[in-house]
Design an enzyme around this catalytic site. Structure first.
Site, PDB file in Angstrom:
ATOM      1  N   GLU A 147     -21.830   7.837   7.242  1.00 25.31           N
ATOM      2  CA  GLU A 147     -20.564   8.414   7.704  1.00 25.31           C
ATOM      3  C   GLU A 147     -19.397   7.850   6.906  1.00 25.31           C
ATOM      4  OE1 GLU A 147     -20.595   7.550  11.894  1.00 25.31           O
ATOM      5  OE2 GLU A 147     -22.469   8.626  12.177  1.00 25.31           O
ATOM      6  N   HIS A 195     -18.850  11.899  14.794  1.00 28.54           N
ATOM      7  CA  HIS A 195     -19.118  10.706  15.598  1.00 28.54           C
ATOM      8  C   HIS A 195     -18.087  10.584  16.727  1.00 28.54           C
ATOM      9  CE1 HIS A 195     -21.040   6.458  15.448  1.00 28.54           C
ATOM     10  NE2 HIS A 195     -20.669   6.756  16.685  1.00 28.54           N
ATOM     11  N   ARG A 245     -27.771   7.242  16.351  1.00 27.35           N
ATOM     12  CA  ARG A 245     -27.408   6.758  15.029  1.00 27.35           C
ATOM     13  C   ARG A 245     -28.042   7.668  13.987  1.00 27.35           C
ATOM     14  NH1 ARG A 245     -23.906   4.231  16.841  1.00 27.35           N
ATOM     15  NH2 ARG A 245     -23.507   1.986  16.740  1.00 27.35           N
TER      16      ARG A 245
HETATM   17  C1  8YV Z   1     -18.356   4.060  19.604  1.00 36.38           C
HETATM   18  C2  8YV Z   1     -20.764   3.875  18.838  1.00 36.38           C
HETATM   19  O1  8YV Z   1     -17.572   5.080  19.991  1.00 36.38           O
HETATM   20  O2  8YV Z   1     -21.090   2.828  20.937  1.00 36.38           O
HETATM   21  C3  8YV Z   1     -21.381   2.894  19.750  1.00 36.38           C
HETATM   22  O3  8YV Z   1     -22.216   2.135  19.275  1.00 36.38           O
HETATM   23  O4  8YV Z   1     -21.197   4.059  17.770  1.00 36.38           O
HETATM   24  C4  8YV Z   1     -19.636   4.714  19.191  1.00 36.38           C
HETATM   25  O5  8YV Z   1     -20.015   5.631  20.149  1.00 36.38           O
HETATM   26  C5  8YV Z   1     -17.719   3.351  18.485  1.00 36.38           C
HETATM   27  O6  8YV Z   1     -18.267   2.087  18.439  1.00 36.38           O
HETATM   28  C6  8YV Z   1     -16.217   3.267  18.693  1.00 36.38           C
HETATM   29  O7  8YV Z   1     -15.704   2.170  18.078  1.00 36.38           O
END
Ligand code: 8YV
Length: 317
Positions: A264, A282, A235
């Site tokens: 983001e 991301h 993150r």
């Molecule tokens: C996901 C993410 O791809 O898993 C997570 O927490 O931030 C990402 O890798 C994202 O949630 C896709 O919706």
């Protein structure tokens, strides 16, 4: 009448969207123009929410969904959901545990190699016709070897472990930090992030951001030093981004490979303009294979909760 579902983030697998639409009435929040009015009118009928790890769901919105039976996160990050509140409501919050581990670890290694070897700057050099203009080998500075680098992993969950396995195959000695030592691991545990940075050539951030904000600051970056690299596939807010931008601009660290950012899709100009950074939007879990597996888990979690069962992927119930 079909069960009403609120979807806060798109799912990119057409077959899963078809399945969702056949089973439920799916309201795509991101396509609704007046979201507040819509919620006021329809909130009481929503029984399931599908969201992304980064998007999560606000406490305010949860309070407007009294009939909710599940929050299904299409991801593994839970930092954007108030888990304590959901627990107090007996509300299952599910994640796609295990589905994206390999892809995220793959991208972490990809970003690290790209950063050490200046792959993106090299690509631009060839693509822009600069090689023909400057054919002498000294036109591009020598890069840094990745194999054998001391890799420090921040957060030894599923992703951290998968990064360690991959980096080990490149002959990299591994150290890690986490809330506590893990006895099942052959790697050296380092109690503080600053000590880990001091003893690493590359820091790879794989930690959950639920309680850790801005842990990579100027002091940690200076401990990593001018030959050190930072990779973040977790993150953005784990990093003090202003400190990072300054360290990059001043060459106080050698480079960074970043898939995630504080705000983001906005990325600080300094990070965008530097040849020391390798950037992604991301994308760590964004492969067909992983997104299909994740979406299937989301569908299963919703079905389990709506059937009155405890979803197997629930983190709160
Ligand atoms: C996901 C993410 O791809 O898993 C997570 O927490 O931030 C990402 O890798 C994202 O949630 C896709 O919706």
């Amino acid at each position: 009448m079909k069960t009403q579902i609120l979807q806060l983030n798109p799912i990119l697998i057409p077959a899963i969207n078809d399945e969702l639409a056949a089973l439920y009435e799916v309201h795509k929040h991101f396509e609704i123009t007046d979201q507040a009015a819509w919620l006021q009118q329809h909130g009481a009928s929503i029984e399931a929410v599908i969201t992304g790890g980064h998007t999560g769901i606000s406490r305010e919105m949860l309070e407007r969904l009294p009939a909710l039976k599940v929050v299904a996160i299409n991801g593994v990050g839970t930092d954007a959901v108030d888990l304590a509140y959901c627990r107090s409501r007996g509300l299952p919050v599910t994640a796609t545990l295990g589905a994206l581990t390999e892809d995220v670890a793959d991208l972490a290694i990809g970003l690290l190699i790209a950063a050490c070897r200046n792959i993106c700057a090299g690509d631009r050099f060839v693509r822009d016709g600069q090689w023909e203009l400057h054919p002498q080998p000294s036109a591009i500075p020598l890069a840094r070897r990745f194999s054998g680098m001391r890799v420090g992993i921040v957060g030894m969950g599923r992703v951290g472990r998968a990064v360690a396995t991959r980096a080990s195959a490149f002959g990299c000695p591994i150290r890690y930090t986490d809330l506590h030592r893990m006895d099942d691991l052959p790697y050296e545990f380092v109690a503080t992030l600053q000590d880990l940075a001091r003893n690493s050539d590359a820091l790879v951030l794989c930690a959950a951001a639920d309680k850790a904000e801005g842990i990579v600051d100027a002091a940690v970056l200076d401990a990593l030093g001018p030959r050190g690299f930072l990779v973040n596939v977790a993150r953005g807010r784990l990093v003090n981004e202003a400190d990072l931008a300054e360290a990059i601009a001043a060459g106080r660290i050698a480079g960074a490979g970043l898939d995630v950012f504080v705000d983001e899709p906005r990325v600080p100009l300094t990070l965008r303009q530097s040849d020391r950074t390798t950037l992604q939007a991301h994308r760590a879990s964004a492969t067909w294979e992983t997104r299909a597996a994740m979406a299937r888990m989301v569908l299963d979690s919703v079905a389990q909760a709506l059937a009155g069962d405890r979803p197997t992927m629930s983190l709160t119930t």
